[in-house]
Scaffold this motif. Structure first.
Motif, short mmCIF file in Angstrom:
data_model
loop_
_atom_site.label_atom_id
_atom_site.label_comp_id
_atom_site.label_asym_id
_atom_site.label_seq_id
_atom_site.Cartn_x
_atom_site.Cartn_y
_atom_site.Cartn_z
N THR A 9 0.85 -1.17 0.00
CA THR A 9 0.00 0.00 0.00
C THR A 9 0.89 1.23 0.00
O THR A 9 2.09 1.15 -0.21
CB THR A 9 -0.92 0.02 1.24
OG1 THR A 9 -0.10 0.25 2.39
CG2 THR A 9 -1.68 -1.28 1.39
N LEU A 10 0.28 2.39 0.28
CA LEU A 10 1.06 3.63 0.23
C LEU A 10 2.04 3.75 1.38
O LEU A 10 2.75 4.74 1.47
CB LEU A 10 0.12 4.83 0.20
CG LEU A 10 -0.08 5.40 -1.21
CD1 LEU A 10 1.12 6.22 -1.64
CD2 LEU A 10 -0.34 4.31 -2.24
N ASP A 15 3.34 6.96 -5.12
CA ASP A 15 2.76 7.81 -6.14
C ASP A 15 1.37 7.33 -6.54
O ASP A 15 0.94 6.23 -6.18
CB ASP A 15 3.68 7.95 -7.35
CG ASP A 15 4.01 6.60 -7.97
OD1 ASP A 15 3.07 5.85 -8.28
OD2 ASP A 15 5.20 6.30 -8.12
N LYS A 16 0.70 8.16 -7.31
CA LYS A 16 -0.70 7.87 -7.66
C LYS A 16 -0.83 6.62 -8.52
O LYS A 16 -1.77 5.84 -8.33
CB LYS A 16 -1.29 9.09 -8.36
CG LYS A 16 -1.47 10.28 -7.44
CD LYS A 16 -2.13 11.46 -8.14
CE LYS A 16 -1.18 12.14 -9.10
NZ LYS A 16 -1.78 13.36 -9.69
N GLN A 17 0.09 6.42 -9.46
CA GLN A 17 0.01 5.23 -10.29
C GLN A 17 0.21 3.97 -9.46
O GLN A 17 -0.41 2.93 -9.73
CB GLN A 17 1.05 5.28 -11.41
CG GLN A 17 0.91 4.14 -12.42
CD GLN A 17 -0.44 4.08 -13.09
OE1 GLN A 17 -0.93 5.10 -13.58
NE2 GLN A 17 -1.07 2.92 -13.11
N ALA A 18 1.04 4.04 -8.44
CA ALA A 18 1.23 2.89 -7.56
C ALA A 18 -0.06 2.55 -6.84
O ALA A 18 -0.37 1.38 -6.62
CB ALA A 18 2.35 3.18 -6.56
N THR A 19 -0.81 3.57 -6.47
CA THR A 19 -2.11 3.33 -5.83
C THR A 19 -3.04 2.62 -6.79
O THR A 19 -3.71 1.64 -6.44
CB THR A 19 -2.74 4.66 -5.38
OG1 THR A 19 -1.82 5.37 -4.56
CG2 THR A 19 -4.02 4.42 -4.60
N GLU A 77 -2.20 -0.58 7.34
CA GLU A 77 -2.03 -1.49 6.21
C GLU A 77 -3.20 -1.44 5.24
O GLU A 77 -3.13 -1.98 4.12
CB GLU A 77 -1.82 -2.93 6.69
CG GLU A 77 -3.00 -3.55 7.41
CD GLU A 77 -2.95 -3.38 8.91
OE1 GLU A 77 -3.46 -4.26 9.63
OE2 GLU A 77 -2.38 -2.35 9.36
N VAL A 78 -4.29 -0.81 5.66
CA VAL A 78 -5.46 -0.68 4.78
C VAL A 78 -5.39 0.64 4.02
O VAL A 78 -5.29 1.72 4.61
CB VAL A 78 -6.77 -0.75 5.60
CG1 VAL A 78 -7.98 -0.37 4.75
CG2 VAL A 78 -6.96 -2.16 6.16
N MET A 79 -5.40 0.54 2.70
CA MET A 79 -5.37 1.73 1.85
C MET A 79 -6.69 2.48 2.01
O MET A 79 -7.77 1.90 1.90
CB MET A 79 -5.16 1.30 0.39
CG MET A 79 -5.13 2.44 -0.59
SD MET A 79 -4.85 1.84 -2.28
CE MET A 79 -3.11 1.41 -2.18
N LEU A 80 -6.59 3.77 2.23
CA LEU A 80 -7.77 4.56 2.59
C LEU A 80 -8.13 5.53 1.48
O LEU A 80 -7.34 6.39 1.08
CB LEU A 80 -7.47 5.33 3.88
CG LEU A 80 -8.61 6.02 4.60
CD1 LEU A 80 -9.71 5.02 4.98
CD2 LEU A 80 -8.08 6.72 5.86
N ILE A 81 -9.36 5.38 0.98
CA ILE A 81 -9.91 6.23 -0.08
C ILE A 81 -11.19 6.88 0.45
O ILE A 81 -11.93 6.27 1.22
CB ILE A 81 -10.25 5.40 -1.33
CG1 ILE A 81 -9.05 4.56 -1.78
CG2 ILE A 81 -10.76 6.28 -2.46
CD1 ILE A 81 -7.91 5.34 -2.33
N ALA A 82 -11.44 8.11 0.04
CA ALA A 82 -12.69 8.78 0.42
C ALA A 82 -13.67 8.70 -0.73
O ALA A 82 -13.32 8.96 -1.88
CB ALA A 82 -12.43 10.24 0.77
N GLY A 83 -14.91 8.32 -0.43
CA GLY A 83 -15.93 8.20 -1.46
C GLY A 83 -17.10 9.13 -1.22
O GLY A 83 -17.26 9.70 -0.14
N LEU A 121 -4.74 11.74 -5.94
CA LEU A 121 -5.43 10.83 -6.85
C LEU A 121 -6.94 11.08 -6.81
O LEU A 121 -7.53 11.15 -5.73
CB LEU A 121 -5.15 9.38 -6.44
CG LEU A 121 -5.94 8.31 -7.21
CD1 LEU A 121 -5.50 8.26 -8.67
CD2 LEU A 121 -5.77 6.94 -6.54
N VAL A 122 -7.54 11.21 -7.99
CA VAL A 122 -8.98 11.39 -8.05
C VAL A 122 -9.55 10.45 -9.10
O VAL A 122 -9.01 10.31 -10.20
CB VAL A 122 -9.38 12.85 -8.36
CG1 VAL A 122 -8.82 13.32 -9.71
CG2 VAL A 122 -10.89 13.03 -8.31
N LEU A 123 -10.64 9.78 -8.74
CA LEU A 123 -11.40 8.94 -9.65
C LEU A 123 -12.78 9.57 -9.77
O LEU A 123 -13.67 9.31 -8.95
CB LEU A 123 -11.50 7.51 -9.12
CG LEU A 123 -10.17 6.77 -8.96
CD1 LEU A 123 -10.37 5.43 -8.26
CD2 LEU A 123 -9.51 6.54 -10.32
#
Length: 227
Positions: A9-10, A15-19, A77-83, A121-123
């Motif tokens: 994980t980060l 970097d963003k591509q690694a994510t 260890e958990v990759m954290l994203i906001a939705g 990083l934005v999706l």
């Protein structure tokens, strides 16, 4: 105690591509809506135990920000994203709480441009070609496809692969264990998103073993479809 072998994980990739690459390897992005802040840590451990150490914590409850911070601090260890990010302020708050990525339900130019300017990083949420074109024009090659089933699902994604051959999608909305393999098999889908790896009935009663098992089932279905 977690016994799963976790993906990088980060904490190790910066970097963003690694994510994106890590999300692609996992193949599944669980959508997490916290009913209570105290759920955050055990739920995150359940995701890791189930082999899916990533959480897209949505801004659909008042516990979102505090929950993000707890996962960041206690389950790194958990990759954290906001939705379900609707504003620049929410994006700022999520990053401050430890999120390394932002996912929006629609193409919000303000949020997308802030993320690009801030190197976050934005999706962005896309549903129609005009949304995808906006993302493409900004140099983005990864986007959310939402609401997937309501906008034609697998059939639409197949059609988009022609004019938008460089775009890769995270379909969310109506994706479940019954149809996840159909999405995962598409060449323009880099991962699938949904709440199905975190069954609401199990979350409600704190059955974290059931959540871990749902995560394993989701990842196994994706792996089988890709094979």
């Amino acid at each position: 105690m977690s016994t799963a072998v976790l993906e990088p994980t980060l904490t190790t990739l910066s970097d963003k591509q690694a994510t994106i690459d890590t999300m692609s390897r996992l193949g599944v992005v669980p959508l997490v809506t916290l009913n209570d802040v105290d759920e955050a840590i055990p739920l995150a451990h359940a995701l890791a135990d189930g082999g899916v150490p990533i959480a897209e914590v949505t801004f659909r409850s008042e516990a979102a920000l505090a929950g993000m911070a707890r996962i960041h601090d206690y389950v790194p260890e958990v990759m954290l994203i906001a939705g379900t990010v609707h504003s620049v302020e929410q994006a700022r708050q999520a990053v401050a709480a430890g999120c390394i990525g932002i996912v929006t339900p629609s193409f919000d130019e303000r949020v997308v441009d802030w993320c690009l300017d801030s190197d976050v990083l934005v999706l962005p949420g896309t549903a129609v070609p005009s949304d995808i074109e906006k993302a493409y024009d900004r140099g983005l090659r990864y986007a959310k496809f939402f609401p997937a089933e309501a906008y034609g699902g697998v059939k639409t994604l197949k059609a988009l692969a022609g004019p938008f051959a460089e775009m890769n999608f995270l379909p969310t909305g109506g994706v479940n264990l019954k149809n996840v393999a159909d999405y995962a098999a598409l060449r323009n889908v880099f991962a699938v998103g949904g709440s199905f790896p975190v069954p609401s009935a199990a979350q409600k009663i704190g059955d974290w073993a059931a959540v871990a098992q749902a995560c394993r089932a989701a990842r196994e279905a994706v792996a089988a479809a890709r094979a």
